[in-house]
Motif scaffolding. Structure first.
Motif, short mmCIF file in Angstrom:
data_model
loop_
_atom_site.label_atom_id
_atom_site.label_comp_id
_atom_site.label_asym_id
_atom_site.label_seq_id
_atom_site.Cartn_x
_atom_site.Cartn_y
_atom_site.Cartn_z
N THR A 47 0.82 -1.21 0.00
CA THR A 47 0.00 0.00 0.00
C THR A 47 0.86 1.26 0.00
OG1 THR A 47 -1.72 -1.17 1.24
CG2 THR A 47 -1.84 1.23 1.22
N ARG A 48 1.99 1.21 0.66
CA ARG A 48 2.79 2.42 0.86
C ARG A 48 4.14 2.41 0.14
NH1 ARG A 48 0.41 1.22 5.87
NH2 ARG A 48 -0.92 2.90 6.72
N PHE A 49 4.62 1.27 -0.28
CA PHE A 49 5.99 1.18 -0.81
C PHE A 49 6.20 2.11 -2.00
CE2 PHE A 49 9.45 -0.60 -3.29
CZ PHE A 49 10.39 -0.92 -2.33
N ASP A 50 5.32 2.06 -2.99
CA ASP A 50 5.49 2.88 -4.19
C ASP A 50 5.38 4.37 -3.87
OD1 ASP A 50 5.90 0.65 -5.73
OD2 ASP A 50 3.81 0.49 -6.37
N LEU A 51 4.50 4.73 -2.95
CA LEU A 51 4.37 6.13 -2.55
C LEU A 51 5.63 6.61 -1.84
CD1 LEU A 51 0.68 6.32 -1.28
CD2 LEU A 51 1.65 7.51 -3.25
#
Length: 267
Positions: A129-133
């Motif tokens: 959920t957060r890695f790419d952001l």
């Protein structure tokens, strides 16, 4: 509850021993004798009370008095040995885990601790959920056109939230994010740096570049000189005044031993 491994760490034990020494108690009830002490100092204090003050230690399986107090040495000694062995085993296991590249702490933003695996085999996995952001956040800083605060505002609008609160990432957490070497595939623990087995988010060169950007903006450059002594109004200076790096030396009243006087004389 407090651990019995180290002496003088248990307030309740000190209170109990104090009451025994005052004669307020002559019998100590416990589940097992080795629960009373796992260190030589407190164990010795109890044995002294048993040997010389008629204290009795009663457990469901045995009663200790001055006639069999030798068994207390064995009980306390075995408990101390067990405690030391357990500590050594934990440290050995932790060292092995570090050498394998497993970070023995909560995973930072963008990652999760894998709770599905068995204890001792748990590693750190990507938070999808957060890695790419988070990676996008690094890219914003790498442009060199953003501050930590401005990049935080942009990535928050993109939907990045804190794992801890579920809300926007705080400024403190943002600075901690960019200082964490974990994102470059390494981690610090116990004053040493290890290569991590987790998936790196950025390259070490990118990490170093962001540090330079942040550090460069945090420095305050004061490369200026107002030459205050050159701007002093001559009408306020006595005759034959001269100057030394901002100090005024009047006539022959020298304020320091070594000085250079440019001999600006106002009449």
């Amino acid at each position: 509850s407090k651990s019995a491994k180290r002496p003088d760490k248990r307030a309740n034990f000190r209170e109990m021993l104090g009451r025994v020494k005052k004669g307020e108690a002559k019998i100590v009830l416990c589940w097992k004798a080795d629960r009373l002490s796992r260190n030589a100092k407190e164990g010795g204090a109890l044995i002294d009370e048993v040997d010389y003050e008629n204290l009795k230690i009663v457990t469901p399986s045995m009663e200790y008095d001055r006639n069999n107090s030798t068994f207390l040495f064995i009980e306390f000694g075995m408990a101390t040995k067990f405690s030391k062995d357990l500590s050594d085993n934990v440290k050995r296991g932790l060292k092995t885990k570090l050498q394998m590249g497993h970070y023995p702490a909560p995973a930072p933003l963008g990652y999760f601790n894998d709770k599905a695996k068995a204890k001792g085999a748990k590693d750190i996995i990507v938070d999808t959920t957060r890695f790419d952001l988070c990676r996008r956040w690094w890219d914003l800083m790498l442009t060199g056109n953003e501050t930590v605060e401005s990049s935080l505002a942009k990535v928050t609008r993109l939907g990045l939230t804190s794992k801890r609160t579920g809300e926007g990432v705080s400024k403190t957490e943002a600075f901690r994010f960019f200082r964490n070497i974990f994102y470059a595939g390494m981690f610090d623990y116990g004053g040493e740096r290890y290569n991590g087995a987790h998936r790196a988010m950025i390259k070490i060169a990118e990490y170093n570049r962001v540090q330079e950007i942040i550090d460069g903006r945090s420095r305050v450059h004061k490369n200026q000189n107002n030459y205050f002594f050159m701007k002093v109004n001559a009408m306020f200076l006595p005759k034959f005044a001269c100057f030394f790096v901002g100090r005024v030396i009047f006539n022959y009243n020298i304020l320091i031993n070594l000085f250079i006087c440019p001999q600006f004389i106002y009449i």
